[in-house]
Write a protein that holds these residues in place. Sequence first.
Motif, PDB file in Angstrom:
ATOM      1  N   ARG A  94       0.818  -1.213   0.000  1.00  0.00           N
ATOM      2  CA  ARG A  94       0.000   0.000   0.000  1.00  0.00           C
ATOM      3  C   ARG A  94       0.856   1.268   0.000  1.00  0.00           C
ATOM      4  O   ARG A  94       0.346   2.363  -0.247  1.00  0.00           O
ATOM      5  N   ALA A 101      -9.576   3.687   1.654  1.00  0.00           N
ATOM      6  CA  ALA A 101     -10.352   2.493   1.278  1.00  0.00           C
ATOM      7  C   ALA A 101      -9.944   2.000  -0.108  1.00  0.00           C
ATOM      8  O   ALA A 101      -9.817   0.787  -0.339  1.00  0.00           O
ATOM      9  N   ASP A 102      -9.714   2.931  -1.032  1.00  0.00           N
ATOM     10  CA  ASP A 102      -9.295   2.544  -2.386  1.00  0.00           C
ATOM     11  C   ASP A 102      -7.897   1.937  -2.368  1.00  0.00           C
ATOM     12  O   ASP A 102      -7.622   0.953  -3.064  1.00  0.00           O
ATOM     13  N   HIS A 136      -6.462   0.366   0.102  1.00  0.00           N
ATOM     14  CA  HIS A 136      -6.564  -0.971   0.708  1.00  0.00           C
ATOM     15  C   HIS A 136      -7.074  -1.968  -0.324  1.00  0.00           C
ATOM     16  O   HIS A 136      -6.537  -3.089  -0.440  1.00  0.00           O
ATOM     17  N   ARG A 137      -8.083  -1.593  -1.080  1.00  0.00           N
ATOM     18  CA  ARG A 137      -8.653  -2.501  -2.074  1.00  0.00           C
ATOM     19  C   ARG A 137      -7.627  -2.858  -3.165  1.00  0.00           C
ATOM     20  O   ARG A 137      -7.467  -4.018  -3.517  1.00  0.00           O
ATOM     21  N   GLU A 138      -6.930  -1.853  -3.676  1.00  0.00           N
ATOM     22  CA  GLU A 138      -5.949  -2.094  -4.735  1.00  0.00           C
ATOM     23  C   GLU A 138      -4.774  -2.927  -4.220  1.00  0.00           C
ATOM     24  O   GLU A 138      -4.278  -3.815  -4.918  1.00  0.00           O
ATOM     25  N   MET A 166      -4.799  -5.105  -1.707  1.00  0.00           N
ATOM     26  CA  MET A 166      -5.234  -6.484  -1.492  1.00  0.00           C
ATOM     27  C   MET A 166      -5.407  -7.224  -2.816  1.00  0.00           C
ATOM     28  O   MET A 166      -5.102  -8.424  -2.922  1.00  0.00           O
ATOM     29  N   ALA A 167      -5.872  -6.526  -3.854  1.00  0.00           N
ATOM     30  CA  ALA A 167      -6.011  -7.176  -5.167  1.00  0.00           C
ATOM     31  C   ALA A 167      -4.649  -7.620  -5.686  1.00  0.00           C
ATOM     32  O   ALA A 167      -4.499  -8.721  -6.230  1.00  0.00           O
ATOM     33  N   GLU A 170      -2.425 -13.679  -0.067  1.00  0.00           N
ATOM     34  CA  GLU A 170      -3.472 -13.065   0.750  1.00  0.00           C
ATOM     35  C   GLU A 170      -3.373 -13.508   2.212  1.00  0.00           C
ATOM     36  O   GLU A 170      -3.605 -12.706   3.131  1.00  0.00           O
TER      37      GLU A 170
END
Length: 370
Positions: free
Chosen positions: A117, A126-127, A129-131, A133-134, A142
């Motif tokens: 990150r 939030a964005d 974190h999402r990117e 994790m992807a 993961e």
Amino acid sequence: MAQAQTPSFPRTGVSFAAELAFEDIHLHYGAVHTLKGISLVANPGEILCLLGPSGSGKTSLLRLAAGLEAQTSGRVTMNGQLIAGPATFLPPEERSVGLMFQDFALFPHMSILDNVRFGLHDMKPADAHREAMAAIRRVGLEHHARSFPHVLSGGEQQRVALARALAPRPSVILMDEPFSGLDTRLKDSVRAETLAILRETRATAIVVTHDAEEAMRMGDRIALLNRGEIVQSGTAQEIYHGPQSLFVAGFFAELNVFDATSHKGVAETPIGAFDCRGYPDGSSLKVAIRTVGLNVRANGDVLPSGHIPGRIVSRRFLGSTEALVLAVPGTDQRVRARIRADELPPGVKDVVINVRKRDIMLFESDDESA
């Protein structure tokens, strides 16, 4: 009855691949001329390997692309837009490049998630974190998102470094010897995984390596550097089958090299006479023969046409192949051959040898790279 659906594997976000071009790049460190007029283009979505020995300028060129330092003269452009030139210098964070270093450069005090990150600080939390994790899911880690780097193996740390470089969806990803820290057992699988991810993300990639086989496995094209200059570029097949100098030929294959003089279109060597039409009589030549180009079999009662006798001096089993050192008549120079492990019976000493034509290369002796 409803059909069972195959679960989808998480995908890394697709990048907008860019063209990255170097135009007449020179780099000096004091009196040392490190890069000497490099002109090279990495096409959108292409994997370009910078190959060469230590000190050839590969990493210096990568650092210029990244914006970690500036060239002495010349231009670097991305999609035709100047990013480094006489009066322009964009810093790394403005170039849409992802960096992956030889030592992975992970922050030991940060979790894997925070490491990935780290380069997403311009996004909303939030964005980001999402990117992140992807990207972590795509490299299969993961379950380690909350772990710290020291608990991961070398191969896993390499995948974290790749995820971090890809998470911002760069237009160009720059990789400096990315697999050199891995043991041989891991290298092939991690390299294959990395190649698959690069293809999926569609980013332009420039990979630095000193390993010709690695460059051939990964690169759509290869640029071979020596002493700060590009000595040849092209696909793996183009360079391997059409080397323009003895240096290039020797970088892509283990060679036997013999001195010869052209006479009536023929170059005589201890292991055969080879066609050298096109060279004037009396030309001094280097005849280079790949070690894999020698056919070696047990000696029989009759010497076949085009074969010469030889004797095995040493024989080393290497798994699928064997490395032979051979003595042949007319020279004290030992001849090396690489053959399949099952080609010769155990204990054989006397052999016959012939050479495959496609593995013979001729170069003029005044070639300074010879």
